[in-house]
Scaffold this active site. Structure first.
Site, PDB file in Angstrom:
ATOM      1  N   ASP A  70      32.756  44.373  33.922  1.00  0.00           N
ATOM      2  CA  ASP A  70      34.161  43.999  34.062  1.00  0.00           C
ATOM      3  C   ASP A  70      35.262  43.217  33.820  1.00  0.00           C
ATOM      4  O   ASP A  70      36.381  42.916  33.755  1.00  0.00           O
ATOM      5  CB  ASP A  70      33.678  43.547  35.931  1.00  0.00           C
ATOM      6  N   GLU A 114      43.314  36.345  39.578  1.00  0.00           N
ATOM      7  CA  GLU A 114      43.714  35.226  40.095  1.00  0.00           C
ATOM      8  C   GLU A 114      44.870  34.820  39.578  1.00  0.00           C
ATOM      9  O   GLU A 114      44.425  34.102  38.554  1.00  0.00           O
ATOM     10  CB  GLU A 114      42.194  34.720  40.746  1.00  0.00           C
ATOM     11  N   ALA A 167      37.907  23.009  47.246  1.00  0.00           N
ATOM     12  CA  ALA A 167      37.410  21.716  47.639  1.00  0.00           C
ATOM     13  C   ALA A 167      38.214  20.274  48.765  1.00  0.00           C
ATOM     14  O   ALA A 167      38.844  19.354  47.636  1.00  0.00           O
ATOM     15  CB  ALA A 167      36.563  21.127  46.240  1.00  0.00           C
TER      16      ALA A 167
END
Length: 276
Positions: free
Chosen positions: A66, A140, A206
Site C-alpha cells: 500500500d 490522513e 492521546a
C-alpha cells in the site's frame, strides 16, 4: 487506439522488478507504449521516466504494498492506477502477483477498445493554512505539537463547518478518509469506516480528556486551531510536512483531485482479517 502504460515497482524489491519486466514484455506488442520508473529501468533495462511523468499515461500499475501505491497516487494525480499486492494486508492493492499479467493484459485490451474500466474513486484530503497547502492525502492529515509524548503536545480546538466540537490538550488531532481509517487512525483508537462511506473521521491523539472520535460528512470543512505550543506540524500521509507557529489554524477538506483505482477491488472484510 494505442495505450500508454507506466509500471512502478517497489524500490529495492527484486521480486517487484521481475514482475514489472514480465508485465512489460506481455503488453509491449506494438499497440502499447510501456515505461517504468527510473529505479526499475536501471534494474531491468527498460525505457524509464520519473513517476510524476506518468501522469499523462492511460494507466499506471503499482507493484508492491500500500505504501508504494500511496507514493504512486501522490505523483500521478487522477491517472488511473492498478495495484498489484506484494505486501501484507493490501487494502489498496487487489491483484495477486500470479494474476497480474492477465489482469493488466485484459485491462489494456479494454482501454484499447475504448471500453469502460471497472473501479472506484477514492477521496483525498487537502490541508491548507493562510499561505500554504500540503500535497493531498489519501489516508490522513495529522496536526500535532512539537513531538509525541509527555510535554510535547498542544491545545487543539476542532471546529466542523464553523461549529466548535471540542478543545483539548493532546498529542495532536488526526483527520482520516475511509481509506485511511485502517491505517494511523485505527492505531489511535479511531473507528473503521467502510470504503464506500462518504465520510471523514476526526480522532484526538492521546488527549487526557478526549471526546469520542467523530464521523462527519465528507463535504465538511474542518478547522484545527493549535495553541499552547512553541511549534507544531501539519502532516499529509506521514510524508509532506509543514511547520506551524502557534497560534495557527489548519483547514482540512476534500481535495479537488481524487485517486482513481481501476481493475479488481479489494474485499474490505477480507482485508480486516489480516490486521494484527
Amino acid at each position: 487506439m494505442d495505450v500508454d502504460v507506466g509500471l512502478v515497482a517497489q524500490r529495492d524489491n527484486e521480486r517487484a522488478q521481475e514482475l514489472a519486466a514480465t508485465i512489460a514484455e506481455a503488453i509491449d506488442d506494438g499497440t502499447a507504449s510501456v515505461v517504468v520508473d527510473e529505479a526499475t529501468g536501471a534494474a531491468i533495462d527498460r525505457p524509464a521516466v520519473p513517476v510524476a511523468a506518468m501522469s499523462e499515461r492511460d494507466l499506471v500499475v503499482s507493484i508492491g504494498g500500500d505504501g508504494t501505491l500511496l507514493f504512486v497516487a501522490r505523483e500521478v494525480g487522477e491517472t488511473p492506477v492498478l495495484g498489484v499486492n506484494l505486501g501484507e494486508v493490501g487494502f489498496l492493492n487487489a491483484v495477486a502477483p500470479a494474476d497480474a499479467v492477465t489482469v493488466v493484459t485484459d485491462l489494456v485490451a479494454d482501454l484499447r477498445a475504448g471500453e469502460d474500466r471497472p473501479g472506484r474513486t477514492l477521496a483525498r484530503l487537502q490541508a491548507t493554512g493562510d499561505d500554504w497547502a500540503l500535497e493531498p492525502a489519501l489516508n490522513e492529515v495529522v496536526v500535532h505539537g512539537p513531538r509525541r509524548g509527555h510535554g510535547g503536545g498542544a491545545t487543539v480546538e476542532i471546529r466542523v463547518d464553523g461549529d466548535r466540537y471540542t478543545e483539548s490538550h493532546a498529542d495532536g488531532v488526526l483527520v482520516a478518509t475511509p481509506t485511511g481509517s485502517t491505517a494511523y487512525n485505527l492505531s489511535e483508537g479511531g473507528p473503521l469506516v467502510h470504503p464506500t462511506a462518504e465520510a471523514l473521521v476526526v480522532t484526538q491523539m492521546a488527549a487526557p480528556e478526549s471526546m469520542p472520535p467523530l464521523v462527519v460528512d465528507r463535504d465538511a470543512t474542518l478547522s484545527l486551531r493549535v495553541t499552547d505550543a512553541e511549534t507544531a506540524y501539519a502532516i499529509s500521509d506521514g510524508r509532506n510536512r509543514r511547520e506551524l507557529s502557534p497560534p495557527a489554524t489548519v483547514s482540512v477538506s476534500i481535495a479537488d483531485e481524487p485517486v482513481r483505482l481501476v481493475g479488481p477491488q479489494v474485499n474490505f472484510f477480507d482485508g480486516l482479517e489480516k490486521l494484527e
